[in-house]
Design a protein around this motif. Structure first.
Motif, mmCIF file in Angstrom:
data_model
loop_
_atom_site.group_PDB
_atom_site.id
_atom_site.type_symbol
_atom_site.label_atom_id
_atom_site.label_comp_id
_atom_site.label_asym_id
_atom_site.label_seq_id
_atom_site.Cartn_x
_atom_site.Cartn_y
_atom_site.Cartn_z
ATOM 1 N N TYR A 16 0.844 -1.191 0.000
ATOM 2 C CA TYR A 16 0.000 0.000 0.000
ATOM 3 C C TYR A 16 0.879 1.241 0.000
ATOM 4 N N SER A 92 -6.029 2.940 12.483
ATOM 5 C CA SER A 92 -7.129 2.006 12.209
ATOM 6 C C SER A 92 -6.656 0.824 11.391
ATOM 7 N N ASN A 93 -5.509 0.951 10.709
ATOM 8 C CA ASN A 93 -4.988 -0.192 9.965
ATOM 9 C C ASN A 93 -4.592 -1.333 10.896
ATOM 10 N N GLU A 94 -4.008 -1.011 12.058
ATOM 11 C CA GLU A 94 -3.690 -2.083 12.993
ATOM 12 C C GLU A 94 -4.964 -2.665 13.595
ATOM 13 N N GLN A 97 -6.061 -5.031 11.017
ATOM 14 C CA GLN A 97 -5.182 -6.189 11.000
ATOM 15 C C GLN A 97 -5.492 -7.130 12.163
ATOM 16 N N TYR A 117 -11.565 0.650 0.298
ATOM 17 C CA TYR A 117 -10.247 0.833 0.889
ATOM 18 C C TYR A 117 -9.349 -0.341 0.526
ATOM 19 N N MET A 119 -6.639 -1.460 1.641
ATOM 20 C CA MET A 119 -5.992 -2.233 2.692
ATOM 21 C C MET A 119 -6.813 -3.429 3.125
ATOM 22 N N HIS A 120 -8.106 -3.433 2.875
ATOM 23 C CA HIS A 120 -8.914 -4.584 3.297
ATOM 24 C C HIS A 120 -8.442 -5.884 2.635
ATOM 25 N N ILE A 123 -4.710 -6.654 3.899
ATOM 26 C CA ILE A 123 -4.640 -7.176 5.266
ATOM 27 C C ILE A 123 -5.198 -8.593 5.322
ATOM 28 N N ASP A 191 -15.995 0.316 8.521
ATOM 29 C CA ASP A 191 -14.828 1.184 8.595
ATOM 30 C C ASP A 191 -15.293 2.628 8.433
ATOM 31 N N THR A 220 -10.739 6.470 13.493
ATOM 32 C CA THR A 220 -9.354 6.909 13.552
ATOM 33 C C THR A 220 -9.275 8.340 14.060
#
Length: 373
Positions: A16, A92-94, A97, A117, A119-120, A123, A191, A220
């Protein structure tokens, strides 16, 4: 030299990231453009100094005081939330995760509705799971009936719903979230990174938490609070979810300094959120100006606007960068995304965009993408 023994499902993946290129006006990463107030900076210095005196000791492993303050903040919106329902992590990424570590993992599946998003899926796959794309309509909304049918057929372990959606900006109706929750035995993760920027009368999924132990709402402090550099994300859910995440979180994952800074920021909530209306005003200025340039946008409840009408969006991206304005090419043909910045940044963006649209090459540009400066 032989190749590294990277897990097969990660081979060929791209990390990312947004382009970090020099630009006078950086409007590509959805940051809050307003500086922190002086009174907060003064209190931050004092709080961090006090916390530094104890850096030879581990921080509060469960961040109880911080979670209490976060619960107080969420309760201000009208939905009672207790500290036992809140969990915090490094962005919020952690949070996402940890949810994937606890509820997805090897042999399990997560469902999301793209474009959303990015990252979904990253992750999900990084934690060994399989991500399934549920897709959206041409107008980027979720077809509730089709989505519910997919959930019933696939029986995913986690359903991701981004509201307001990134990169398109529009909030998802609570009726859709409820229907997805009722159609699955898995977790539903909403999210809400941009929730504070939503238009009036746009409800939060926090109002749905009562009686739904498989529903999670993540938030976040990076966006509305203007604390992107702090890296503090959090969620609200049933206390059992918090218990589950403590099985996968790293020991002492939130430093003493992070906890102290976040608590200090929360004590200045009113001052920090005072910038939200200004950001929303600039967002709406952008939306209102686009039709006059022959362009369109997606209705936005976030601090950014997805705008389009281009045959070659990457060429427009480059032409704007040539004029000192960095926006985001999110990979959607014909579309770009711009963060709502300060009034001066909005002026610069609209001026640059007007020049690009009015360039001598425009007659062929919409077809050829020739929008050079």
């Amino acid at each position: 030299m032989s190749a590294l023994p990277v897990r097969p499902e990660l081979v060929g993946k791209s990390p990312y990231g947004a382009p970090q290129v020099p630009a006078q006006h950086r409007l590509n990463t959805n940051e809050n453009p307003h500086p922190l107030p002086d009174e907060l900076l003064a209190d931050l210095g004092a709080a961090l100094g006090a916390a530094a005196l104890g850096l030879n000791r581990y921080p509060d492993r469960d961040a109880v005081a911080l979670r209490t303050d976060l619960a107080t903040y969420l309760t201000r919106s009208g939905t009672p939330v207790t500290a036992e329902q809140v969990w915090a992590a490094n962005g919020s990424n952690e949070i996402l995760q940890q949810l994937s570590q606890a509820f997805v993992g090897a042999g399990r599946t997560a469902l999301g509705f793209t474009p959303s998003y990015s990252m979904h899926p990253l992750i999900t796959e990084a934690t060994g799971g399989t991500f399934v794309d549920g897709h959206r309509r041409a107008d980027f909304t979720i077809d509730t009936g089709a989505a519910v049918a997919q959930v019933r057929e696939l029986r995913p372990d986690v359903v991701f719903v981004t509201s307001p959606n990134n990169p398109t900006g529009t909030a998802v109706a609570l009726e859709t979230i409820t229907a997805l929750h009722d159609a699955t035995d898995g977790m539903v993760v909403v999210d809400e990174a941009y929730a504070e920027f939503a238009r009036a009368a746009t409800p939060s999924a926090l109002t749905l938490l009562a009686g739904r132990p498989r529903l999670v709402v993540s938030r976040t402090m990076s966006k509305a609070f203007g604390m992107a550099g702090l890296r503090l994300g959090y969620l609200a859910a049933d206390p059992a979810v918090v218990d589950a995440l403590q099985l996968v979180r790293l020991p002492y994952h939130l430093s003493s300094l992070t906890q102290a800074a976040a608590r200090t920021a929360l004590a200045h909530t009113d001052a920090l959120l005072a910038t939200v209306d200004a950001v929303k005003h600039e967002r709406d200025r952008i939306v209102d100006a686009l039709p006059g340039l022959g362009l369109t946008s997606v209705p936005s409840d976030a601090n950014f606007v997805l705008f389009g009408g281009f045959a070659d969006a990457p060429a427009v991206w480059r032409a704007l960068l040539d004029r000192g304005v960095l926006v985001r090419d999110v990979g959607l043909p014909g579309w770009l995304r711009v963060t709502a910045g300060t009034a001066e940044e909005t002026d610069a963006f609209l001026t640059a965009l007007g020049e690009v649209v009015a360039s001598a090459h425009l007659g062929d540009a919409v077809a050829s993408g020739d929008l050079g400066g």
